[in-house]
Design a protein around this motif. Sequence first.
Motif, PDB file in Angstrom:
ATOM      1  N   CYS B 216       0.818  -1.229   0.000  1.00  0.00           N
ATOM      2  CA  CYS B 216       0.000   0.000   0.000  1.00  0.00           C
ATOM      3  C   CYS B 216       0.833   1.251   0.000  1.00  0.00           C
ATOM      4  O   CYS B 216       0.296   2.343  -0.080  1.00  0.00           O
ATOM      5  CB  CYS B 216      -0.944  -0.016   1.198  1.00  0.00           C
ATOM      6  N   GLY B 217       2.120   1.104   0.137  1.00  0.00           N
ATOM      7  CA  GLY B 217       2.965   2.278   0.019  1.00  0.00           C
ATOM      8  C   GLY B 217       3.264   2.988   1.316  1.00  0.00           C
ATOM      9  O   GLY B 217       3.941   4.003   1.331  1.00  0.00           O
ATOM     10  N   PHE B 218       2.765   2.501   2.450  1.00  0.00           N
ATOM     11  CA  PHE B 218       3.054   3.178   3.729  1.00  0.00           C
ATOM     12  C   PHE B 218       3.598   2.189   4.745  1.00  0.00           C
ATOM     13  O   PHE B 218       3.315   1.008   4.698  1.00  0.00           O
ATOM     14  CB  PHE B 218       1.780   3.805   4.308  1.00  0.00           C
ATOM     15  N   VAL B 219       4.373   2.702   5.673  1.00  0.00           N
ATOM     16  CA  VAL B 219       4.852   1.904   6.799  1.00  0.00           C
ATOM     17  C   VAL B 219       4.380   2.555   8.092  1.00  0.00           C
ATOM     18  O   VAL B 219       4.544   3.759   8.286  1.00  0.00           O
ATOM     19  CB  VAL B 219       6.390   1.813   6.807  1.00  0.00           C
ATOM     20  N   VAL B 220       3.809   1.722   8.944  1.00  0.00           N
ATOM     21  CA  VAL B 220       3.333   2.226  10.237  1.00  0.00           C
ATOM     22  C   VAL B 220       4.161   1.591  11.334  1.00  0.00           C
ATOM     23  O   VAL B 220       4.263   0.366  11.412  1.00  0.00           O
ATOM     24  CB  VAL B 220       1.853   1.861  10.466  1.00  0.00           C
ATOM     25  N   THR B 221       4.803   2.411  12.127  1.00  0.00           N
ATOM     26  CA  THR B 221       5.568   1.866  13.243  1.00  0.00           C
ATOM     27  C   THR B 221       5.116   2.524  14.540  1.00  0.00           C
ATOM     28  O   THR B 221       4.547   3.605  14.533  1.00  0.00           O
ATOM     29  CB  THR B 221       7.080   2.138  13.074  1.00  0.00           C
TER      30      THR B 221
END
Lengths: 412, 239
Positions: B216-221
């Motif tokens: 999806c093109g995003f990274v959540v940390t």
Amino acid sequence: MFCCVKLREIVYLDYAATTPCDSRVLEEMLPYFCDIFGNPNSMHHFGVTALDAVDAARIKVKTLINANFEEVVFTSGATEANKIATIRVMKALRKSAGKQCFITLATEHKSVLDCADYLKRDGVDVELLPVGTDGLLDLNLLADSVKDTTGLLSFCLVNNETGAKQDAKKITEICHERGVLVHTDATQAFGKIQLDVKELGVDFLSASGHKIYGPKGVGVLYCESANARFVRTPGANRDVEFGIRSGTVPIPVCVGMGKAAELALSELSQNLAHVQTLRNRFISGITGQLDEIYINGSPEHNYPGIVNISFRGCEGEAIMMEAKHIAVSSGSACTSNKLTISHALAAMNIPADIAQSSIRTSIGKQTTEAEIDLAIDELVTATKKLRAISPIWDIIQSGSSVDDVFKRRGFQ
Amino acid sequence: MKYSEKTIAYYEKMKNTGGFDENLCNVGTGIVGSPLCGDVMKLQLFFDENDVIVEAKYKVFGCVSAIASMELATTLLRGRTIDEARQIENEDVAQSLELSDIKRHCSVLAKESIDAAIDDYISKKNMVSKVITVTNLAADRIKESLSEHGGIGLLISIERGDSCSSSLDYSLSYVTTAGDNMVAIEAKGIKFFYEPEIELMIRGLDIDVANGDEECGFVVTNKYHKPCQNCSCRCGGKF
């Protein structure tokens, strides 16, 4: 048969504020407006019959408190009697005996505190003694507070807000041992509890007609014989109220006061038992249905007819608004003219929120069980409704301390 | 005590009494007054995602005027924005209720409660939105997608992760409406929605553009989430 108090649909439960005239008192008074109307100072028959009526009334009053005839003076009310017994006495003591100090209690009726303020402005050293959380004066504290220059102590025998009853005999002993005169404001005790001025030993006593089913506009000042010199107006006509209170005596209301005193004496024990029974019914009726209920004042040393009860979590004025069918009073700030909590409750160190929730209910000689039951219902319903919308009640239910929560917020 | 008919009318209504959970992000709570002065007012405002007051509730320990003042105030507040709410003056309340001089302070306290509740809401918002960080690049890309697909914001939801017992998988999806009980916060001009129960898990989120081949093109940390530093992002396939 005495009169009933069903003022339209509202049940009156504020007998400490005032009482209706007993119909027997009114009946006794009536001839003295139009028929036996003479001036008691006049020499002729009209004056003599009027004077006889005043003297007869005086005898009835003196009998109630075991005073001598010449020791009872009619005034316009207890407020005037308080003024005479404090201001005039202190002035005389300053002049004749060099006494500069006046002591009274922090819970006194406003009429006495006003006299204390006046004396203070006049240069008298005024001390207000604190009381315990039950409203009672600590006798050791009293003994320690008396100075060489103390001339007079004034105290309320039965407190008008809480019904707390001081130990008049011991207080008087302590004061007399130290050369201090004693005045007691007996407005809420006179005609309600057994009172013997010789046994108590008090030097001055104030009482009011309209608290004992007599008319408004009349009161009594008792002056023990040896002390009359402190209150007698210099140069006054000694034939009029022994030179202590000048002016034409208001015969009808004095007759009323006498009759009220006579009835009070003959019905004292039954009236006292009656209010005690109703007090017990009232308190158990409420505490049986609600918790966080506080009775302010001494549980043992009291006149039972005055019940000062706090419905924690609700404000007093709102309770009175909700309890539409009873007439009572409150110690909350919102019900006072100065937006301050009742000074008597504050002097007893009762927490602010509890004082704000206080309702004074006072029971009369003809209050019925049904009226008490109505009062219980109204107050319980009002409390439940107001607690449901009270943030203070939420704090109490959560187990937190109300004082702590408001201190943390930076409020007083 | 003689009250005006208007005061009594509002007092007797007592329709807007009650409250909300003060821990909710979109609830502002103001408590003013003290037992010593005899009036304590608690006002709670429920805001929607546009910072409009949807509902206002109160609790009062106080006299008839105090209760009437709050009943009137809460009636006036419904449907107002923050700026509109702040325009309510104590004089408006005092005049509408025909309060006497000695009771005027109740209207002043009501006004203070409005300011307190709004201030509480704003400070909560500021606190939470600092807790989610979105890189500028990610923010731009999200805004593009939102305008392209006509969404109002992103929904954050979580699931237990596969990597270890303490891992969480964060899922972001574009939404066109938000549920009634959803909490709304803002970061870099983007609205994020989530269920109130997961608020503690939202703190520390960082959203960045993915490098490489993240779907999806995003990274959540989550910087507070230890020991697994990197939780994978699943996009839920909504766009």
